[in-house]
Design an enzyme around this catalytic site. Structure first.
Site, short mmCIF file in Angstrom:
data_model
loop_
_atom_site.label_atom_id
_atom_site.label_comp_id
_atom_site.label_asym_id
_atom_site.label_seq_id
_atom_site.Cartn_x
_atom_site.Cartn_y
_atom_site.Cartn_z
N GLU A 103 47.72 73.21 50.21
CA GLU A 103 48.77 72.09 50.88
C GLU A 103 48.69 70.94 49.92
O GLU A 103 47.81 70.13 50.15
CB GLU A 103 48.81 72.05 52.05
CG GLU A 103 48.58 73.22 53.07
CD GLU A 103 49.92 74.26 53.07
OE1 GLU A 103 51.02 73.86 53.12
OE2 GLU A 103 49.58 75.41 52.69
N CYS A 144 52.76 63.33 53.44
CA CYS A 144 53.01 64.33 52.29
C CYS A 144 54.57 64.40 52.49
O CYS A 144 55.40 64.91 51.28
CB CYS A 144 52.23 65.70 52.54
SG CYS A 144 52.45 66.33 54.29
P1 NAD Z 1 42.97 64.11 47.22
O1 NAD Z 1 43.32 65.35 46.67
O2 NAD Z 1 42.29 62.87 46.34
O3 NAD Z 1 41.59 64.35 48.07
C1 NAD Z 1 41.82 65.43 49.04
C2 NAD Z 1 40.45 66.13 49.54
O4 NAD Z 1 39.99 66.77 48.32
C3 NAD Z 1 39.39 64.88 49.84
O5 NAD Z 1 38.56 65.21 50.80
C4 NAD Z 1 38.69 64.75 48.61
O6 NAD Z 1 37.33 64.25 48.53
C5 NAD Z 1 38.71 66.21 48.00
N1 NAD Z 1 38.37 66.53 46.56
C6 NAD Z 1 38.99 65.43 45.47
N2 NAD Z 1 38.56 66.20 44.43
C7 NAD Z 1 38.09 67.35 44.52
C8 NAD Z 1 37.80 68.42 43.52
N3 NAD Z 1 37.67 68.41 42.44
N4 NAD Z 1 37.37 69.77 44.44
C9 NAD Z 1 37.37 69.79 45.74
N5 NAD Z 1 37.67 68.83 46.55
C10 NAD Z 1 38.18 67.37 46.05
O7 NAD Z 1 44.14 63.72 48.20
P2 NAD Z 1 44.14 62.47 49.15
O8 NAD Z 1 44.41 61.17 48.34
O9 NAD Z 1 42.88 62.43 49.91
O10 NAD Z 1 45.30 62.58 49.70
C11 NAD Z 1 46.53 62.43 49.74
C12 NAD Z 1 47.13 63.84 49.34
O11 NAD Z 1 47.47 64.75 50.11
C13 NAD Z 1 48.84 63.50 48.84
O12 NAD Z 1 49.22 64.20 47.57
C14 NAD Z 1 49.66 63.88 50.22
O13 NAD Z 1 50.92 64.46 49.67
C15 NAD Z 1 48.61 65.10 50.33
N6 NAD Z 1 48.97 65.90 51.60
C16 NAD Z 1 49.52 66.97 51.77
C17 NAD Z 1 49.87 67.47 52.87
C18 NAD Z 1 50.40 68.64 53.07
O14 NAD Z 1 50.38 69.50 54.32
N7 NAD Z 1 51.15 69.36 52.20
C19 NAD Z 1 49.50 66.65 54.07
C20 NAD Z 1 48.84 65.73 54.04
C21 NAD Z 1 48.72 64.90 52.76
#
Ligand code: NAD
Length: 459
Positions: A228, A262
Site C-alpha cells: 500500500e 495517503c
Molecule cells: P517510507 O516508505 O519511508 O517508510 C515506510 C516504512 O518502510 C517504514 O517503517 C520504514 O522504516 C520502512 N522502510 C524504509 N525503507 C525500506 C526498505 N528499503 N525496505 C523495507 N522497509 C523500508 O514511508 P513513510 O514516510 O514512513 O510514510 C509515508 C508514506 O506512506 C506516504 O507515501 C503515504 O502515502 C504512504 N501511506 C500509504 C497508505 C496506504 O494505505 N496506501 C497509508 C498511509 C501512508
C-alpha cells in the site's frame, strides 16, 4: 547497541529511544517466527480470535496512553490521535470476529469428485508500517495476520517506534512467545527483513519508492507482497456544486493531519465557473485552521512529523512559485521550534510542477483551474499514482464517468473522507498492489490449498 531517538515535532524535545534492530537480530526474529509458526497455525481460529479479543480489551484500557504517545512522537492533535487508536482497535475487533468465519469454497466436478479450496496461514508475515497513522495501520495489519494464523515480525516506522513498541508489548502479554515480535529501525532494518528468504508474506504500508524496492526483494525470495504505497490524489470540483461546501471538502482533504494522509487531496481541478468563489472559500478555510501543538486545546492542525518532511513540502511549494504558481495562503516556513508548516493554497498550478506530480504529504491545496469537466478528468488521470480520487459533482453523468475513467483504486463521490470502517482498498499503478484493508486482507495474508477428492475404487 545503537539506539533510535524520537523527538516531539512540536518542541524538538526527546520523547524516548528504542534499540535499532541489527541484521543479526532480523535473522533471529525470522527464525523465531518460523519456529512459532506451526503451533500458531494449528491453534483453532476461534482460539486465535479469543486471544485477539483479550488483547483488544487490554488495549482499550491503554487508549489514552497510546494516543498521547502517538501524538508526542508524530505531532497529531490529541483528539485525532485518539480517533486513530480507536480505529485500529475497531479493526482488531472486526478481524477477531471475521477470522473464524474466513471460509473457502467447494466445487462439484462430478457426483463423487469434489474440489475443495481452503485457506491456510502463509507462515511468517512481515508487517512494515509508516508514521502518519501508526497505531491504526499497524494494529489492523497485525490483527489480520494473526487471526489467519501467520506469525508476525513487525517493524514500525523509525519516526514513530514508541507507539509500535507499546502495541507489541500489550499484544505480547496475551500471545504465545514469538508469535508477534517487534524490530526497530529504518530501511537498514526493514530491507533485510522484508527480503528475508524465510518470510512468506510482506504487508507494507509506506511510500511508493519503498514499495518498489520491497517488491523487488519479494520477487527474489518468492514472498507474497501486499503493498500500500503513496498517492497524489486528485479532487475534481465540477460546476453546479456549492463552492463553499466544495472548499470545505477540499480543505478537509488537504489539511487534515497536516496533509499527511495517503489519501489526502493533493491536486485540485476546479471548473472555471466556480473557481473565484471556490478559491475565496478555500483561503477562508485555510485561515480558520489553528496551527499548534498536539495538546493545545484550540489546535486543529498539528506540525509535520519532522523537519525533513517539512523541507520536502517547502521545496515543492517554492518550486511551484518559481514556475509561475500563485500563492493565496500560507507557503512560509514559520520561525521557532518544531516542524510546523501553515495550511497553504496555491493556484495556477500545472502538471510540469512537482507539486502536481509528486506526492507532497503536507498541508498544501494545489489548484488548477480548468475549462470543462472533460479537462478535469483528463488532467486527473495523468499520474504515476493510482491510489484514490474524489469527485465533487451533482451531475450523475459526470460522476459515472469519473468512476469509470479515473485509473485509481478508490473513487470518493461527494465526500473526501468517509467510507465504511473495514472497507477494502486496492491501489493501482505506482500506488501498490493487493487488497490492503477490509475482509479481503484476510485472503491476502492466507494461502489457498486446493484438494481434489475422488473415491478410491472399491476392490
Ligand atoms: P517510507 O516508505 O519511508 O517508510 C515506510 C516504512 O518502510 C517504514 O517503517 C520504514 O522504516 C520502512 N522502510 C524504509 N525503507 C525500506 C526498505 N528499503 N525496505 C523495507 N522497509 C523500508 O514511508 P513513510 O514516510 O514512513 O510514510 C509515508 C508514506 O506512506 C506516504 O507515501 C503515504 O502515502 C504512504 N501511506 C500509504 C497508505 C496506504 O494505505 N496506501 C497509508 C498511509 C501512508
Amino acid at each position: 547497541m545503537t539506539t533510535l531517538d524520537v523527538h516531539d515535532p512540536c518542541t524538538g524535545e526527546l520523547v524516548g529511544s528504542v534499540p535499532i534492530g541489527t541484521t543479526e537480530q532480523v535473522d533471529q526474529a525470522v527464525e523465531a517466527a518460523c519456529r512459532a509458526a506451526p503451533s500458531w497455525a494449528r491453534t483453532s481460529p476461534a482460539d486465535r480470535a479469543a486471544l485477539l479479543k483479550e488483547a483488544g480489551r487490554r488495549l482499550r484500557e491503554e487508549v489514552d496512553t497510546l494516543a498521547e504517545l502517538q501524538s508526542r512522537e508524530g505531532g497529531k492533535p490529541l483528539g485525532d490521535s485518539r480517533g486513530g487508536v480507536l480505529a485500529g482497535l475497531g479493526a482488531l475487533e472486526q478481524y477477531a470476529e471475521l477470522g473464524p468465519l474466513h471460509r473457502g469454497h467447494a466445487l462439484q466436478g462430478g457426483w463423487l469428485s469434489t474440489d475443495v479450496m481452503s485457506w491456510e496461514p502463509r507462515g511468517v508475515c512481515v508487517v512494515v508500517t509508516p508514521w502518519n497513522d501508526p497505531v491504526a495501520i499497524a494494529l489492523q495489519a497485525i490483527a489480520a495476520a494473526l487471526v489467519v494464523g501467520d506469525t508476525v515480525v513487525f517493524k514500525p516506522s523509525e519516526r514513530t517506534p514508541l507507539s509500535g513498541q507499546r502495541l507489541a508489548e500489550v499484544l505480547g502479554e496475551v500471545l504465545p512467545p514469538d508469535v508477534l515480535q517487534v524490530l526497530h529501525g529504518g530501511g537498514r532494518t526493514g530491507a533485510p527483513l522484508a527480503a528475508h528468504p524465510d518470510v512468506d508474506v510482506v504487508y507494507f504500508v509506506g511510500s511508493s519508492e519503498t514499495a518498489r524496492s520491497i517488491a523487488a526483494g519479494c520477487a527474489r525470495s518468492g514472498a507474497h507482497a501486499v503493498l500500500e504505497g503513496g498517492g497524489k490524489d486528485p479532487c475534481l470540483v465540477d460546476t453546479g456544486v456549492d463552492p463553499v461546501w466544495a472548499a470545505g471538502q477540499v480543505a478537509l482533504g488537504a489539511f487534515a493531519n497536516a496533509g499527511q494522509i495517503c489519501t489526502s487531496v493533493e491536486r485540485i481541478y476546479v471548473h472555471e465557473q466556480l473557481a473565484p468563489a471556490f478559491l475565496d472559500a478555500l483561503v477562508a478555510e485555510a485561515g480558520e485552521r489553528v496551527l499548534g501543538c498536539w495538546d493545545g486545546p484550540a489546535t486543529t492542525m498539528g506540525p509535520m512529523v519532522d523537519r525533513r518532511q517539512r523541507a520536502v513540502v517547502d521545496r515543492q511549494v517554492r518550486g511551484a512559485l518559481a514556475a509561475g504558481a500563485e500563492l493565496l495562503a500560507g507557503g512560509e516556513v514559520p520561525d521557532g521550534p518544531g516542524a510546523f508548516y501553515p495550511p497553504t493554497v496555491l493556484t495556477g498550478c500545472t502538471e510540469d510542477m512537482a507539486i502536481m506530480s509528486q506526492e507532497t504529504f503536507g498541508p498544501v491545496a494545489a489548484v488548477q483551474v480548468v475549462g470543462s469537466f472533460d479537462a478535469a478528468l483528463h488532467c486527473a488521470s495523468r499520474s504515476a499514482y493510482g491510489l484514490a480520487a474524489t469527485v465533487l459533482s451533482a451531475d450523475m453523468g459526470h460522476v459515472q464517468r469519473a468512476v469509470r475513467e479515473l485509473p485509481v483504486g478508490t473513487v470518493k463521490v461527494n465526500a473526501v473522507f468517509g467510507g465504511a470502517p473495514g472497507g477494502a482498498a486496492h491501489p493501482g499503478r505506482g500506488s501498490g498492489q493487493g487488497l490492503g484493508y477490509g475482509p479481503e486482507l484476510l485472503d491476502e495474508l492466507s494461502r489457498v490449498k486446493v484438494v481434489h477428492w475422488e473415491p478410491a475404487p472399491t476392490g
